[in-house]
Design a protein around this motif. Structure first.
Motif, short mmCIF file in Angstrom:
data_model
loop_
_atom_site.label_atom_id
_atom_site.label_comp_id
_atom_site.label_asym_id
_atom_site.label_seq_id
_atom_site.Cartn_x
_atom_site.Cartn_y
_atom_site.Cartn_z
N SER A 1 12.32 9.28 5.66
CA SER A 1 12.05 9.59 7.07
C SER A 1 11.24 8.50 7.75
O SER A 1 11.32 8.32 8.96
CB SER A 1 11.32 10.94 7.16
N ASN A 2 10.44 7.79 6.95
CA ASN A 2 9.63 6.69 7.49
C ASN A 2 10.02 5.42 6.73
O ASN A 2 9.76 5.30 5.54
CB ASN A 2 8.14 7.00 7.31
N LEU A 3 10.64 4.48 7.43
CA LEU A 3 11.11 3.24 6.79
C LEU A 3 10.10 2.10 6.92
O LEU A 3 10.45 0.95 6.73
CB LEU A 3 12.46 2.83 7.39
N GLN A 4 8.86 2.44 7.19
CA GLN A 4 7.84 1.42 7.38
C GLN A 4 7.07 1.17 6.09
O GLN A 4 6.68 2.11 5.39
CB GLN A 4 6.88 1.88 8.47
N THR A 5 6.88 -0.10 5.78
CA THR A 5 6.07 -0.50 4.63
C THR A 5 4.71 -0.97 5.11
O THR A 5 4.62 -1.79 6.04
CB THR A 5 6.77 -1.64 3.84
N HIS A 6 3.65 -0.44 4.50
CA HIS A 6 2.28 -0.84 4.83
C HIS A 6 1.76 -1.76 3.74
O HIS A 6 1.84 -1.42 2.55
CB HIS A 6 1.37 0.39 4.93
N LEU A 7 1.25 -2.90 4.12
CA LEU A 7 0.67 -3.84 3.16
C LEU A 7 -0.85 -3.70 3.15
O LEU A 7 -1.45 -3.16 4.09
CB LEU A 7 1.08 -5.27 3.50
N VAL A 8 -1.49 -4.22 2.11
CA VAL A 8 -2.92 -4.02 1.92
C VAL A 8 -3.76 -4.68 3.01
O VAL A 8 -4.90 -4.28 3.26
CB VAL A 8 -3.37 -4.54 0.53
N ASP A 9 -3.20 -5.69 3.70
CA ASP A 9 -3.97 -6.34 4.77
C ASP A 9 -3.75 -5.68 6.13
O ASP A 9 -4.24 -6.17 7.14
CB ASP A 9 -3.63 -7.84 4.85
N GLU B 1 0.84 -1.20 0.00
CA GLU B 1 0.00 0.00 0.00
C GLU B 1 0.87 1.25 0.00
O GLU B 1 0.59 2.22 -0.68
CB GLU B 1 -0.92 0.00 1.23
N ARG B 2 1.96 1.20 0.79
CA ARG B 2 2.89 2.31 0.86
C ARG B 2 4.23 1.80 1.35
O ARG B 2 4.28 0.96 2.25
CB ARG B 2 2.36 3.39 1.81
N CYS B 3 5.33 2.29 0.75
CA CYS B 3 6.65 1.85 1.21
C CYS B 3 7.66 2.96 0.97
O CYS B 3 7.44 3.86 0.15
CB CYS B 3 7.07 0.56 0.51
N PRO B 4 8.80 2.92 1.67
CA PRO B 4 9.84 3.95 1.48
C PRO B 4 10.48 3.84 0.11
O PRO B 4 10.57 2.76 -0.48
CB PRO B 4 10.83 3.65 2.60
N ASP B 5 10.95 4.98 -0.41
CA ASP B 5 11.63 5.01 -1.71
C ASP B 5 13.09 4.63 -1.59
O ASP B 5 13.70 4.17 -2.56
CB ASP B 5 11.53 6.41 -2.33
N SER B 6 13.67 4.84 -0.40
CA SER B 6 15.07 4.50 -0.18
C SER B 6 15.31 4.32 1.32
O SER B 6 14.41 4.59 2.14
CB SER B 6 16.00 5.60 -0.72
N HIS B 7 16.53 3.93 1.68
CA HIS B 7 16.85 3.76 3.09
C HIS B 7 17.00 5.09 3.81
O HIS B 7 17.09 5.13 5.04
CB HIS B 7 18.13 2.93 3.25
N ARG B 8 16.99 6.18 3.06
CA ARG B 8 17.12 7.51 3.65
C ARG B 8 15.76 8.15 3.93
O ARG B 8 15.69 9.29 4.42
CB ARG B 8 17.93 8.42 2.74
#
Length: 205
Positions: free
Chosen positions: A50-58, A41-48
């Motif tokens: 500000s938010n390194l959390q990935t949200h999945l659809v579930d 659903e949403r994920c960071p573009d790189s390791h830099r």
């Protein structure tokens, strides 16, 4: 997974943890992704980011954690997790790091996957590998086996030799090992996944 269920990808640096995320959903030049990107659903573009959390659809959350320069394991604490993959786990700086990771699993019965090239100098050799191998050698009728009262009971140990790695062309491995003395401990370790030192006698588990 499910709403607010947390998973961790752990490596020595944020950049290496992000690389694990890329392998998981984007693949590499030589390997396909493990999971379809449509789950994101949403994920960071790189390791830099500000938010390194990935949200999945579930509703599941994938956090990136790193352990370099963190001897007190502060970055490996806080949330309960369903599972964590720790890449190159033998580089964890102290036993406190392993204690912190295990503590994250208690709330929801989470699982740790410690993936690493063998490093005999690591505390994991004595605290995890040797204990797991000892547990495997205990006969079924032994009281420790029946009760589970043994430090090795918490771990399952598996060796992945290069020859068993489906992502590396077998011909390339054979070409390299043909030039090596595979009876030497360092080659047993680097190519066979055996936790042995470079010098002295050793006994395979």
């Amino acid at each position: 997974g499910g709403r607010e269920r947390r998973f961790w990808l752990v490596a020595s640096t944020d950049a290496k943890a992000f690389r694990l995320l890329e392998k998981l959903f984007r693949g590499t030049g030589s390997a396909a992704p493990i999971l379809p990107a449509v789950l994101i659903e949403r994920c960071p573009d790189s390791h830099r980011a500000s938010n390194l959390q990935t949200h999945l659809v579930d509703g599941s959350l994938i956090d990136l954690r790193s352990f370099s320069h963190d001897p007190g394991a502060e970055r490996l604490k806080s949330d309960d997790i369903v599972a964590a993959v720790v890449d190159e786990a033998a580089h964890l700086p102290t036993p406190d790091s392993l204690t912190a990771l295990r503590g994250r699993c208690v709330d929801v019965g989470g699982r740790l996957w410690l993936a690493s090239t063998p490093r005999p100098s690591s505390f994991l050799k004595a605290d995890v590998v040797d204990k797991a191998l000892e547990w495997g050698r205990i006969p079924p009728e032994d009281e420790r086996k029946m009760s589970g009262r043994h430090e090795g009971a918490a771990w399952l140990f598996a060796t992945l030799a290069m020859f068993d790695n489906p992502w590396i062309p077998l011909a390339n491995i054979q070409r390299d090992t043909n030039t090596l003395d595979m009876s030497r401990p360092e080659n047993q370790r680097d190519y066979g996944g055996v936790w042995v030192a470079n010098e002295g006698l050793y006994w395979p588990g």
